[in-house]
Motif scaffolding. Structure first.
Motif, mmCIF file in Angstrom:
data_model
loop_
_atom_site.group_PDB
_atom_site.id
_atom_site.type_symbol
_atom_site.label_atom_id
_atom_site.label_comp_id
_atom_site.label_asym_id
_atom_site.label_seq_id
_atom_site.Cartn_x
_atom_site.Cartn_y
_atom_site.Cartn_z
ATOM 1 N N GLU A 297 6.413 3.348 -4.929
ATOM 2 C CA GLU A 297 7.285 4.076 -3.994
ATOM 3 C C GLU A 297 7.236 3.456 -2.602
ATOM 4 O OE1 GLU A 297 5.806 8.089 -4.368
ATOM 5 O OE2 GLU A 297 6.427 8.161 -6.481
ATOM 6 N N ARG A 298 6.069 3.031 -2.181
ATOM 7 C CA ARG A 298 5.924 2.446 -0.840
ATOM 8 C C ARG A 298 6.577 1.066 -0.736
ATOM 9 N NH1 ARG A 298 3.102 3.320 3.793
ATOM 10 N NH2 ARG A 298 2.498 1.482 4.973
ATOM 11 N N TYR A 299 6.491 0.262 -1.801
ATOM 12 C CA TYR A 299 6.913 -1.136 -1.707
ATOM 13 C C TYR A 299 8.246 -1.455 -2.364
ATOM 14 C CZ TYR A 299 2.253 -1.472 0.072
ATOM 15 O OH TYR A 299 1.128 -1.272 0.835
ATOM 16 N N ARG A 300 8.837 -0.513 -3.049
ATOM 17 C CA ARG A 300 10.076 -0.757 -3.792
ATOM 18 C C ARG A 300 11.182 -1.371 -2.934
ATOM 19 N NH1 ARG A 300 10.896 4.061 -6.365
ATOM 20 N NH2 ARG A 300 10.160 3.228 -8.329
ATOM 21 N N ILE B 181 -5.747 -5.381 -12.061
ATOM 22 C CA ILE B 181 -5.441 -4.128 -12.755
ATOM 23 C C ILE B 181 -4.219 -3.461 -12.138
ATOM 24 C CG2 ILE B 181 -6.279 -1.783 -13.241
ATOM 25 C CD1 ILE B 181 -9.151 -3.044 -13.233
ATOM 26 N N PHE B 182 -4.185 -3.415 -10.813
ATOM 27 C CA PHE B 182 -3.124 -2.691 -10.115
ATOM 28 C C PHE B 182 -1.901 -3.554 -9.824
ATOM 29 C CE2 PHE B 182 -7.168 -0.638 -9.121
ATOM 30 C CZ PHE B 182 -6.896 0.641 -9.556
ATOM 31 N N GLY B 183 -2.109 -4.844 -9.614
ATOM 32 C CA GLY B 183 -1.017 -5.722 -9.212
ATOM 33 C C GLY B 183 0.114 -5.897 -10.208
ATOM 34 N N PRO B 184 -0.172 -6.226 -11.478
ATOM 35 C CA PRO B 184 0.928 -6.478 -12.412
ATOM 36 C C PRO B 184 1.896 -5.308 -12.618
ATOM 37 C CG PRO B 184 -1.063 -7.503 -13.224
ATOM 38 C CD PRO B 184 -1.463 -6.654 -12.039
ATOM 39 N N PRO B 185 1.422 -4.056 -12.813
ATOM 40 C CA PRO B 185 2.414 -2.994 -12.981
ATOM 41 C C PRO B 185 3.241 -2.747 -11.714
ATOM 42 C CG PRO B 185 0.171 -2.080 -13.066
ATOM 43 C CD PRO B 185 0.054 -3.575 -13.036
ATOM 44 N N ILE B 186 2.635 -2.945 -10.552
ATOM 45 C CA ILE B 186 3.393 -2.797 -9.306
ATOM 46 C C ILE B 186 4.441 -3.900 -9.213
ATOM 47 C CG2 ILE B 186 3.237 -2.877 -6.781
ATOM 48 C CD1 ILE B 186 0.331 -1.717 -7.162
ATOM 49 N N ALA B 187 4.020 -5.138 -9.496
ATOM 50 C CA ALA B 187 4.952 -6.268 -9.434
ATOM 51 C C ALA B 187 6.138 -6.060 -10.368
ATOM 52 C CB ALA B 187 4.221 -7.572 -9.780
ATOM 53 N N LEU B 188 5.880 -5.659 -11.608
ATOM 54 C CA LEU B 188 6.973 -5.420 -12.552
ATOM 55 C C LEU B 188 7.921 -4.334 -12.057
ATOM 56 C CD1 LEU B 188 5.068 -5.576 -15.960
ATOM 57 C CD2 LEU B 188 6.786 -7.202 -15.111
ATOM 58 N N ALA B 189 7.361 -3.269 -11.516
ATOM 59 C CA ALA B 189 8.185 -2.135 -11.084
ATOM 60 C C ALA B 189 9.051 -2.460 -9.871
ATOM 61 C CB ALA B 189 7.303 -0.924 -10.794
ATOM 62 N N ILE B 190 8.592 -3.370 -9.005
ATOM 63 C CA ILE B 190 9.393 -3.681 -7.806
ATOM 64 C C ILE B 190 10.158 -4.991 -7.951
ATOM 65 C CG2 ILE B 190 7.842 -2.346 -6.309
ATOM 66 C CD1 ILE B 190 6.751 -5.022 -5.209
#
Length: 182
Positions: free
Chosen positions: A53-56, A72-81
């Motif tokens: 939500e913050r980086y989209r 752990i946290f980076g790949p799902p964030i990268a895919l989502a944005i």
């Protein structure tokens, strides 16, 4: 526990899912164990969702994850944005040509490496890790990316240990954290 905005109901779940282990790995350390957060599917999803939500809408093209828990946290964030994920690793872990940045620890130095060509000048990056303590690792990640012309938009961590003043080592780079350890 505290958060930057202080109002999101998800923060209490995230904070309560992090186990604190006293005297690990040595006496006097209060280890912030995120493995229990990963076991709580709702808290883990909330964590990823809050970062997304913050980086989209910030035009970030690179999510740079610091070894190992940033992976752990980076790949799902990268895919989502819609960004690529770039691992920042300890020495001799990446095959091929790398660039490196040395940084100091409490008792010596370490290095962080990234593949040559993984990022391009002008790209906008988010640096992610699970925790900021003294800030040396995140400061090295910023330097490594900036050396090749990448704009580091922000650093993000699930947990901050504010008494160690790691935020001060980041210079003018903003830091977003979900939970402050007390």
């Amino acid at each position: 526990m505290a958060a930057e905005d202080g109002h999101d109901h998800r923060l209490a779940r995230i904070a309560s899912s992090i186990r604190v282990i006293p005297d690990f790995p040595k006496p006097g350390i209060m280890f912030q164990d995120i493995t229990t957060l990963l076991l709580d599917t709702k808290a883990f999803k909330d964590t990823i969702d809050m970062f997304v939500e913050r980086y989209r809408d910030k035009n970030i093209s690179v999510v740079a994850g610091v070894e190992a828990r940033g992976f752990i946290f980076g790949p799902p964030i990268a895919l989502a944005i819609g960004a690529k994920f770039v691992p920042l690793r300890k020495p001799k872990k990446l095959p091929g040509e790398v660039i490196s940045e040395e940084y100091s620890l409490e008792y010596g130095t370490d290095k962080m490496e990234m593949h040559v060509g993984a990022v391009e000048a002008g790209e906008r990056a988010l640096v992610i890790d699970d925790l900021i303590a003294t800030g040396g690792t995140l400061a090295a990640a910023i330097k490594l990316l900036e050396r090749v012309g990448v704009e580091v938009v922000e650093c993000a961590c699930v947990i901050e240990l504010p008494e160690l003043k790691g935020r001060e080592r980041l210079g003018d780079k903003p830091l977003f954290v979900l939970v402050s350890a007390v």
